[in-house]
Design a protein around this motif. Structure first.
Motif, PDB file in Angstrom:
ATOM      1  N   ARG A   2       0.800  -1.227   0.000  1.00  0.00           N
ATOM      2  CA  ARG A   2       0.000   0.000   0.000  1.00  0.00           C
ATOM      3  C   ARG A   2       0.833   1.277   0.000  1.00  0.00           C
ATOM      4  NH1 ARG A   2      -2.605  -3.199   4.205  1.00  0.00           N
ATOM      5  NH2 ARG A   2      -4.307  -4.358   3.233  1.00  0.00           N
ATOM      6  N   VAL A   3       2.115   1.191   0.370  1.00  0.00           N
ATOM      7  CA  VAL A   3       2.947   2.396   0.446  1.00  0.00           C
ATOM      8  C   VAL A   3       4.152   2.308  -0.489  1.00  0.00           C
ATOM      9  CG1 VAL A   3       4.335   3.867   1.961  1.00  0.00           C
ATOM     10  CG2 VAL A   3       2.225   2.813   2.840  1.00  0.00           C
ATOM     11  N   GLU A   4       5.032   1.330  -0.267  1.00  0.00           N
ATOM     12  CA  GLU A   4       6.283   1.256  -1.031  1.00  0.00           C
ATOM     13  C   GLU A   4       6.071   0.911  -2.502  1.00  0.00           C
ATOM     14  OE1 GLU A   4       8.720  -1.512   1.102  1.00  0.00           O
ATOM     15  OE2 GLU A   4       9.236  -0.030   2.645  1.00  0.00           O
ATOM     16  N   LYS A   5       5.247  -0.094  -2.776  1.00  0.00           N
ATOM     17  CA  LYS A   5       5.065  -0.524  -4.170  1.00  0.00           C
ATOM     18  C   LYS A   5       4.420   0.550  -5.041  1.00  0.00           C
ATOM     19  CE  LYS A   5       6.693  -4.792  -4.136  1.00  0.00           C
ATOM     20  NZ  LYS A   5       5.997  -6.001  -4.458  1.00  0.00           N
ATOM     21  N   PRO A   6       3.333   1.213  -4.594  1.00  0.00           N
ATOM     22  CA  PRO A   6       2.785   2.253  -5.473  1.00  0.00           C
ATOM     23  C   PRO A   6       3.815   3.345  -5.787  1.00  0.00           C
ATOM     24  CG  PRO A   6       1.276   1.822  -3.662  1.00  0.00           C
ATOM     25  CD  PRO A   6       2.517   1.014  -3.405  1.00  0.00           C
ATOM     26  N   ARG A   7       4.594   3.723  -4.803  1.00  0.00           N
ATOM     27  CA  ARG A   7       5.607   4.758  -5.019  1.00  0.00           C
ATOM     28  C   ARG A   7       6.677   4.267  -5.996  1.00  0.00           C
ATOM     29  NH1 ARG A   7       8.062   5.977   0.242  1.00  0.00           N
ATOM     30  NH2 ARG A   7       9.505   4.330  -0.314  1.00  0.00           N
TER      31      ARG A   7
END
Length: 191
Positions: free
Chosen positions: A123-128
């Motif tokens: 939810r945080v690292e992958k989208p970025r």
């Protein structure tokens, strides 16, 4: 204060080669200079990837949803990610090996797992990381919230558009994917 040691890209790739020799080894990724262990998709998670693969092939026979294809994420992270699925034309990864260029990838897919890092990672690292790499669409199938999140329009820092729908609704996977996704079947594969 505890110092974090940073693993080099070369050391990570050596570790990943050895881990893949073990039949039930986790997937390894390398984000923010740290190795990340991720469980393989099995059971309901594996079934979701199979379902989505069929839909993608029915929509465009020259594309395939490659499960577990490692991708170089060459932004400031200098890392590797292994999405649950990477939608790309059939010959995109030919001759590239385990960690391929993300060039040509139309969409990456992550299905939340039962591990404690799924919130931070999916939810945080992958989208970025995927937005920085300019992968056009990031599809998150969130089994914790029973929602589908479609991230699109990467600007090199983040995805400018995120559409969230609950399981059971239809959502458009925008171009270059161009698929209308009926999420009703996902209700069958909740944890």
């Amino acid at each position: 204060m505890v110092e974090r040691s940073v693993l080099t890209q070369e050391a990570f790739e050596d570790l990943a080669r050895h881990a893949l020799r073990v039949e039930e080894a986790p997937w390894l990724e390398f984000l923010d200079g740290q190795p990340v262990f991720k469980t393989r998709p099995y059971g309901s998670r594996g079934r979701i990837i199979e379902w989505l693969t069929r839909l993608c092939v029915q929509a465009e026979q020259d594309n395939w949803l490659f499960a577990a294809q490692g991708l170089h994420i060459e932004t400031y992270r200098k890392g590797n990610a292994r999405p649950d699925g990477a939608l790309a034309p059939l010959d995109t990864f030919v001759g590239q090996g385990e960690w391929a260029s993300p060039d040509g990838v139309l969409m990456v897919v992550e299905v939340t797992s039962c591990d404690e890092d799924t919130d931070r990672r999916d939810r945080v690292e992958k989208p970025r990381a995927y937005a920085e790499t300019r992968i056009p669409v990031y599809l998150l199938i969130d089994r914790d919230t029973c929602e589908v999140k479609v991230h699109s329009q990467p600007d090199g820092v983040r995805y400018e558009q995120v559409v969230t729908v609950p399981y059971g609704k239809t959502v458009e996977l925008p171009d270059p994917v161009g698929i209308e996704l009926d999420t009703e079947p996902l209700k069958n594969w909740v944890r």
